[in-house]
Design an enzyme around this catalytic site. Structure first.
Site, mmCIF file in Angstrom:
data_model
loop_
_atom_site.group_PDB
_atom_site.id
_atom_site.type_symbol
_atom_site.label_atom_id
_atom_site.label_comp_id
_atom_site.label_asym_id
_atom_site.label_seq_id
_atom_site.Cartn_x
_atom_site.Cartn_y
_atom_site.Cartn_z
ATOM 1 N N ASP A 29 20.408 55.233 38.811
ATOM 2 C CA ASP A 29 19.912 54.162 37.945
ATOM 3 C C ASP A 29 19.511 52.971 38.821
ATOM 4 O O ASP A 29 20.220 52.594 39.756
ATOM 5 C CB ASP A 29 20.999 53.740 36.950
ATOM 6 C CG ASP A 29 20.448 52.906 35.807
ATOM 7 O OD1 ASP A 29 20.492 53.372 34.660
ATOM 8 O OD2 ASP A 29 19.966 51.773 36.069
ATOM 9 N N ILE A 30 18.373 52.377 38.507
ATOM 10 C CA ILE A 30 17.838 51.292 39.331
ATOM 11 C C ILE A 30 18.645 50.003 39.169
ATOM 12 O O ILE A 30 18.581 49.106 40.022
ATOM 13 C CB ILE A 30 16.340 51.073 38.979
ATOM 14 C CG1 ILE A 30 15.590 50.509 40.157
ATOM 15 C CG2 ILE A 30 16.179 50.232 37.723
ATOM 16 C CD1 ILE A 30 14.083 50.652 40.022
ATOM 17 N N ASN A 84 22.708 56.849 24.773
ATOM 18 C CA ASN A 84 22.327 55.935 23.701
ATOM 19 C C ASN A 84 21.166 56.546 22.925
ATOM 20 O O ASN A 84 20.135 56.883 23.512
ATOM 21 C CB ASN A 84 21.894 54.583 24.289
ATOM 22 C CG ASN A 84 22.981 53.956 25.144
ATOM 23 O OD1 ASN A 84 24.164 54.083 24.835
ATOM 24 N ND2 ASN A 84 22.597 53.302 26.229
ATOM 25 N N GLN A 91 19.349 51.966 23.262
ATOM 26 C CA GLN A 91 18.400 52.770 24.036
ATOM 27 C C GLN A 91 17.162 51.935 24.361
ATOM 28 O O GLN A 91 16.589 51.293 23.473
ATOM 29 C CB GLN A 91 17.993 54.027 23.250
ATOM 30 C CG GLN A 91 17.122 54.986 24.072
ATOM 31 C CD GLN A 91 16.817 56.291 23.325
ATOM 32 O OE1 GLN A 91 17.090 56.412 22.127
ATOM 33 N NE2 GLN A 91 16.244 57.240 24.039
ATOM 34 N N GLU A 92 16.765 51.957 25.626
ATOM 35 C CA GLU A 92 15.579 51.194 26.055
ATOM 36 C C GLU A 92 14.467 52.104 26.552
ATOM 37 O O GLU A 92 13.298 51.731 26.499
ATOM 38 C CB GLU A 92 15.972 50.185 27.145
ATOM 39 C CG GLU A 92 16.865 49.070 26.593
ATOM 40 C CD GLU A 92 17.262 48.039 27.634
ATOM 41 O OE1 GLU A 92 17.014 48.273 28.841
ATOM 42 O OE2 GLU A 92 17.835 47.010 27.243
ATOM 43 N N HIS A 97 18.436 60.611 27.721
ATOM 44 C CA HIS A 97 19.133 60.562 29.010
ATOM 45 C C HIS A 97 20.620 60.370 28.795
ATOM 46 O O HIS A 97 21.056 59.802 27.809
ATOM 47 C CB HIS A 97 18.562 59.465 29.914
ATOM 48 C CG HIS A 97 18.499 58.114 29.272
ATOM 49 N ND1 HIS A 97 17.509 57.750 28.395
ATOM 50 C CD2 HIS A 97 19.319 57.045 29.368
ATOM 51 C CE1 HIS A 97 17.702 56.519 27.994
ATOM 52 N NE2 HIS A 97 18.811 56.056 28.555
ATOM 53 N N HIS A 99 23.897 58.778 30.785
ATOM 54 C CA HIS A 99 24.386 57.967 31.903
ATOM 55 C C HIS A 99 25.661 58.620 32.443
ATOM 56 O O HIS A 99 26.570 58.932 31.661
ATOM 57 C CB HIS A 99 24.760 56.551 31.431
ATOM 58 C CG HIS A 99 23.610 55.740 30.908
ATOM 59 N ND1 HIS A 99 22.936 54.811 31.669
ATOM 60 C CD2 HIS A 99 23.016 55.704 29.687
ATOM 61 C CE1 HIS A 99 22.000 54.229 30.935
ATOM 62 N NE2 HIS A 99 22.021 54.755 29.731
#
Ligand code: 5GP
Ligand code: ZN
Length: 132
Positions: A29-30, A84, A91-92, A97, A99
């Protein structure tokens, strides 16, 4: 279709790969909450968990392998799994996905799960995971 995670799976946007198999692709994750925070996605586009009638089935081997890899290579003491589904759930990115968040004794517990750790060197973490 304009999807960030489809572009990452296709290699059109660079990512730090942690694990991959025929069904799934996992990458750092960035903007990590904890050292080694990883996002695992199906290679095919699915919006979220609620759109997947068969559940996480095809992703299970990759989730398990990625979790064990992170804990072993980073010396974590535990791991959180989170997906999410829907904007209301936070959720974005609207490509399913999961995590995977390695956890360490110095920042324990659920209350600290989403508190971002600053100063993580993603390239250094990546080298430690992939052994480069
Ligand atoms: P969500 O809030 O949708 O469950 O999580 C999306 C996650 O994707 C966030 O933790 C965010 O930091 C991560 N993310 C967003 N854009 C990128 C990107 O371009 N590269 C990587 N590696 N992660 C991203
Ligand atoms: Zn997608």
């Amino acid at each position: 279709m304009d999807c960030l995670f489809c572009a990452i799976v296709a290699g059109e946007i660079p990512s730090r790969q942690v694990y991959a198999d025929e069904a799934a692709y996992a990458f750092l994750d960035i903007n990590p909450w904890h050292r080694g925070h990883t996002v695992l996605v199906p290679r095919r586009h699915v919006t979220d968990l609620l759109e997947l009638p068969e559940g996480l089935g095809e992703l299970t081997p990759a989730i398990s392998a990625t979790g064990r890899l992170l804990v072993e290579r980073l010396g974590a003491q535990g791991l959180n799994l989170l997906s999410n589904a829907g904007a209301v759930a936070g959720q974005e990115v609207f490509h399913l996905h999961v995590h995977l968040i390695p956890r360490y004794a110095d920042r324990p517990g659920m209350a600290g799960l989403m508190q971002r750790e600053t100063g993580i060197d993603l390239d250094e973490v990546h080298r430690q995971i992939v052994g480069a």
